[in-house]
Design an enzyme around this catalytic site. Sequence first.
Site, PDB file in Angstrom:
ATOM      1  N   TYR A  84      -3.581 -26.468 -20.728  1.00  0.00           N
ATOM      2  CA  TYR A  84      -3.858 -27.354 -21.849  1.00  0.00           C
ATOM      3  C   TYR A  84      -4.680 -26.718 -22.966  1.00  0.00           C
ATOM      4  O   TYR A  84      -4.928 -27.350 -23.984  1.00  0.00           O
ATOM      5  CB  TYR A  84      -4.570 -28.620 -21.350  1.00  0.00           C
ATOM      6  CG  TYR A  84      -3.747 -29.376 -20.345  1.00  0.00           C
ATOM      7  CD1 TYR A  84      -2.608 -30.065 -20.747  1.00  0.00           C
ATOM      8  CD2 TYR A  84      -4.080 -29.387 -18.995  1.00  0.00           C
ATOM      9  CE1 TYR A  84      -1.839 -30.754 -19.822  1.00  0.00           C
ATOM     10  CE2 TYR A  84      -3.317 -30.070 -18.067  1.00  0.00           C
ATOM     11  CZ  TYR A  84      -2.192 -30.755 -18.485  1.00  0.00           C
ATOM     12  OH  TYR A  84      -1.420 -31.427 -17.579  1.00  0.00           O
ATOM     13  N   HIS A 135       5.347 -40.597 -16.777  1.00  0.00           N
ATOM     14  CA  HIS A 135       6.332 -40.486 -15.725  1.00  0.00           C
ATOM     15  C   HIS A 135       6.299 -41.649 -14.736  1.00  0.00           C
ATOM     16  O   HIS A 135       7.105 -41.685 -13.810  1.00  0.00           O
ATOM     17  CB  HIS A 135       6.116 -39.178 -14.949  1.00  0.00           C
ATOM     18  CG  HIS A 135       5.652 -38.068 -15.828  1.00  0.00           C
ATOM     19  ND1 HIS A 135       6.481 -37.457 -16.763  1.00  0.00           N
ATOM     20  CD2 HIS A 135       4.440 -37.477 -15.976  1.00  0.00           C
ATOM     21  CE1 HIS A 135       5.792 -36.529 -17.416  1.00  0.00           C
ATOM     22  NE2 HIS A 135       4.558 -36.523 -16.953  1.00  0.00           N
ATOM     23  N   HIS A 160       3.138 -34.175 -25.864  1.00  0.00           N
ATOM     24  CA  HIS A 160       2.646 -33.530 -24.651  1.00  0.00           C
ATOM     25  C   HIS A 160       2.190 -32.129 -25.034  1.00  0.00           C
ATOM     26  O   HIS A 160       2.924 -31.404 -25.722  1.00  0.00           O
ATOM     27  CB  HIS A 160       3.727 -33.462 -23.568  1.00  0.00           C
ATOM     28  CG  HIS A 160       4.163 -34.821 -23.147  1.00  0.00           C
ATOM     29  ND1 HIS A 160       3.401 -35.609 -22.323  1.00  0.00           N
ATOM     30  CD2 HIS A 160       5.255 -35.545 -23.492  1.00  0.00           C
ATOM     31  CE1 HIS A 160       4.007 -36.762 -22.167  1.00  0.00           C
ATOM     32  NE2 HIS A 160       5.136 -36.756 -22.864  1.00  0.00           N
ATOM     33  N   ARG A 218       7.693 -34.315 -13.726  1.00  0.00           N
ATOM     34  CA  ARG A 218       7.274 -34.405 -15.130  1.00  0.00           C
ATOM     35  C   ARG A 218       8.453 -34.377 -16.102  1.00  0.00           C
ATOM     36  O   ARG A 218       8.274 -34.558 -17.294  1.00  0.00           O
ATOM     37  CB  ARG A 218       6.313 -33.270 -15.458  1.00  0.00           C
ATOM     38  CG  ARG A 218       5.002 -33.344 -14.710  1.00  0.00           C
ATOM     39  CD  ARG A 218       4.056 -32.264 -15.200  1.00  0.00           C
ATOM     40  NE  ARG A 218       2.951 -32.078 -14.296  1.00  0.00           N
ATOM     41  CZ  ARG A 218       1.842 -32.828 -14.278  1.00  0.00           C
ATOM     42  NH1 ARG A 218       1.706 -33.811 -15.133  1.00  0.00           N
ATOM     43  NH2 ARG A 218       0.879 -32.578 -13.408  1.00  0.00           N
TER      44      ARG A 218
END
Length: 151
Positions: free
Chosen positions: A29, A86, A106, A117
Amino acid sequence: MPATSNKTLIAVVNGPNLNLLGTREPEVYGSDTLESTNARLEEVAAELGVGLTTFQSNHEGEIVDYLHGLRQSHHAVIVNPGGLTHTSVVLRDALASIALPVWEVHISNVHRREEFRHRSYISAIAEGVVCGLGIFGYEAALRAAVRHLKR
C-alpha cells in the site's frame, strides 16, 4: 444534483483498515498515510474548483449511515471499500440507493492478488474503477469525477 449546494461537492469514503495507511503492509500500500492522501486530494480539489469531504470507518454500518447522509449535499462519491469490496452487498446497495455517481478506488492491483479479491460488489454500479495506481488512484478518480460532472 443536490439543490442545497452551488459548489460541486465530492465525498471520499474509505473503508476498514485504511486508517493504517503508511504502516500497514507498505510493500503493498505504500508509505503515504490517509492524512497525507486526504491533504493531497484537498489540493487537487481546490485546483479543480470543487469541494471535498473525507470519511473513514472500520465499521460497515457507519459507512452506510454516512453514505445515506450524502444524498442531498454531494454530487459524487469516490470510495475505497477495502475488504468490504469483496463481501458487502449492504455497501453496494447503499451506494446504489443514494443515486450519486461512484468511482471505486483500490491502491493495489487487486487482480494480481488473492483470488477472492478479484470479485467486487461495487464495480458494477461504479462509473469507473481505478486500481493498482497507488495513492495516485484517488487523484485519478477525483479528476474523472469532476470531468464527468462538468458534462
